[in-house]
Design an enzyme around this catalytic site. Structure first.
Site, PDB file in Angstrom:
ATOM      1  N   HIS A  52      22.806-100.481  34.036  1.00 52.94           N
ATOM      2  CA  HIS A  52      23.646 -99.310  33.886  1.00 52.94           C
ATOM      3  C   HIS A  52      23.490 -98.723  32.483  1.00 52.94           C
ATOM      4  CE1 HIS A  52      26.688-100.444  37.299  1.00 52.94           C
ATOM      5  NE2 HIS A  52      25.467-100.226  37.743  1.00 52.94           N
ATOM      6  N   GLU A  54      25.746 -97.990  30.241  1.00 51.21           N
ATOM      7  CA  GLU A  54      26.532 -98.667  29.215  1.00 51.21           C
ATOM      8  C   GLU A  54      25.826 -99.922  28.702  1.00 51.21           C
ATOM      9  OE1 GLU A  54      29.642 -97.155  32.267  1.00 51.21           O
ATOM     10  OE2 GLU A  54      27.514 -97.684  32.223  1.00 51.21           O
ATOM     11  N   CYS A  77      32.170 -98.923  35.464  1.00 47.44           N
ATOM     12  CA  CYS A  77      32.487 -99.655  36.698  1.00 47.44           C
ATOM     13  C   CYS A  77      33.420-100.826  36.421  1.00 47.44           C
ATOM     14  CB  CYS A  77      31.217-100.117  37.394  1.00 47.44           C
ATOM     15  SG  CYS A  77      30.235-101.300  36.467  1.00 47.44           S
ATOM     16  N   CYS A  86      30.991-102.948  33.748  1.00 46.87           N
ATOM     17  CA  CYS A  86      30.666-102.314  32.470  1.00 46.87           C
ATOM     18  C   CYS A  86      31.908-102.172  31.596  1.00 46.87           C
ATOM     19  CB  CYS A  86      30.025-100.954  32.700  1.00 46.87           C
ATOM     20  SG  CYS A  86      28.328-101.052  33.315  1.00 46.87           S
ATOM     21  N   ALA A 164       6.176 -66.230  54.355  1.00 41.18           N
ATOM     22  CA  ALA A 164       4.786 -66.509  54.720  1.00 41.18           C
ATOM     23  C   ALA A 164       4.149 -65.246  55.278  1.00 41.18           C
ATOM     24  CB  ALA A 164       4.708 -67.632  55.747  1.00 41.18           C
ATOM     25  N   GLY A 267      11.077 -74.871  57.039  1.00 39.35           N
ATOM     26  CA  GLY A 267      10.853 -73.452  56.902  1.00 39.35           C
ATOM     27  C   GLY A 267      12.085 -72.610  57.229  1.00 39.35           C
TER      28      GLY A 267
END
Length: 332
Positions: A52, A54, A77, A86, A164, A267
């Site tokens: 991560h 951190e 987290c 973290c 196109a 498309g």
């Protein structure tokens, strides 16, 4: 919060953008650690989602992290996964203050990271440059809150609104600068999708061909109702998957597989389908100066462009050689 806080958070956001399209199911987070007005640590989420941001910044800062301020684009987290939280790592490193942009909506975090920091005696402030952070991590936020990826629709149009030449064959509309910009966008997305008509007409590879970023080609998917890839096609060689069914169900399936950001390249019928279903979140619209004539292929299979763009607001513009790129985002 001060102007210096905003400056450091802006740097953290810039770092987080480096990770777009590379973090698997994880968010693209940036982090900087500042002590006595000097940068001592910096990091962003690494490929695959670990380590991560951190962790990377703390490793760089070392002992200088004690008493410093950490600027993180997303709430740290709070849960145990392949690594520890973290929030715990920041507190144990002696970080005195944490400034975040937004709270993490993941139910495993959702305020828990901020709470862990506060319990450990760390000063916490949040909400700095929140709008920018939400834009940068829109893919992750979409997958967590809406259970589907963010959809980035790219269109390249001639001056008379065509995609196109007559007959629908491969047509070079935009110039080299726009080509490079599109390939950068591919590198920033987890996956890319076209319809089977595009496969049969153009035999695209859908890779990123910018020097040094070839390894960041997005995962390819083809939208089709029962069709199969031609065995010798480029996408067959790339192992592209063919997906069918309602667009909402297709997106939900991709979200369940950890895909945060999906680029849709065409498309005309595919583009119209996403727009009419309200499933396009961002539109990258490239306008070229050449005209292809009334017999050429209409951009949105008969759907007026002005009507299709009503739910969107122009977010940014870039001049790309002779072409003009406008980025449209859904109004909120």
């Amino acid at each position: 919060m001060t102007t210096d806080d905003a400056r450091w958070m802006d740097q953290a956001l810039r770092l987080g953008r480096r990770a777009l399209g590379t973090t698997a199911e994880n968010p693209n987070v940036g982090c900087v650690i500042v002590k006595d007005g000097r940068l001592v640590g910096a990091g962003w989420t690494k490929p695959g989602g670990r380590p991560h941001a951190e962790t990377e910044a703390l490793t760089m800062a070392g002992a200088a992290a004690r008493g410093a301020t950490a600027y993180v684009t997303l709430e740290p987290c709070a849960h145990h996964g392949r690594t520890g939280p973290c929030a715990t790592a920041l507190a144990e490193a002696g970080i005195a203050r944490v400034v975040t942009a937004i709270e993490d909506p993941d139910p495993r975090v959702s305020g828990g990271g901020h709470a862990m920091l506060r319990r450990a005696g760390v000063a916490v402030e949040t909400g700095l440059m929140a709008a920018e952070a939400r834009r940068d991590m829109a893919g992750f936020l979409s997958r967590i809150t809406r259970k589907r990826p963010q959809v980035v629709l790219k269109l390249a149009l001639s001056a008379d609104g065509k995609i196109a030449a007559p007959g629908g064959g491969r047509t070079a509309i935009s110039g080299p600068e726009a080509w490079a910009r599109v390939h950068l966008l591919r590198a920033q997305c987890d996956a890319i999708m076209v319809g089977m008509g595009t496969v049969l007409a153009d035999d695209p590879a859908l890779t990123c061909r910018l020097p040094g970023l070839e390894h960041r080609s997005p995962r390819p998917f083809v939208l089709s109702r029962g069709g199969q890839l031609p065995p010798g096609s480029r996408l067959a060689w790339r192992g592209a998957e063919v997906l069918g069914g309602a667009l909402a169900d297709v997106l939900a399936g991709l979200g369940s597989r950890g895909i945060n950001r999906l680029m849709v390249e065409g498309g005309a019928r595919v583009a119209r389908g996403f727009l009419e279903a309200g499933l396009a979140d961002v539109v990258y619209l490239i306008r070229a100066p050449l005209a292809l004539g009334p017999a050429a292929v209409d951009a949105l299979a008969g759907l007026p462009l002005a009507l299709a763009l009503q739910p969107f607001a122009a977010l940014a513009q870039e001049k790309l050689g002779d072409d003009l790129l406008t980025v449209y985002d859904t109004r909120s």
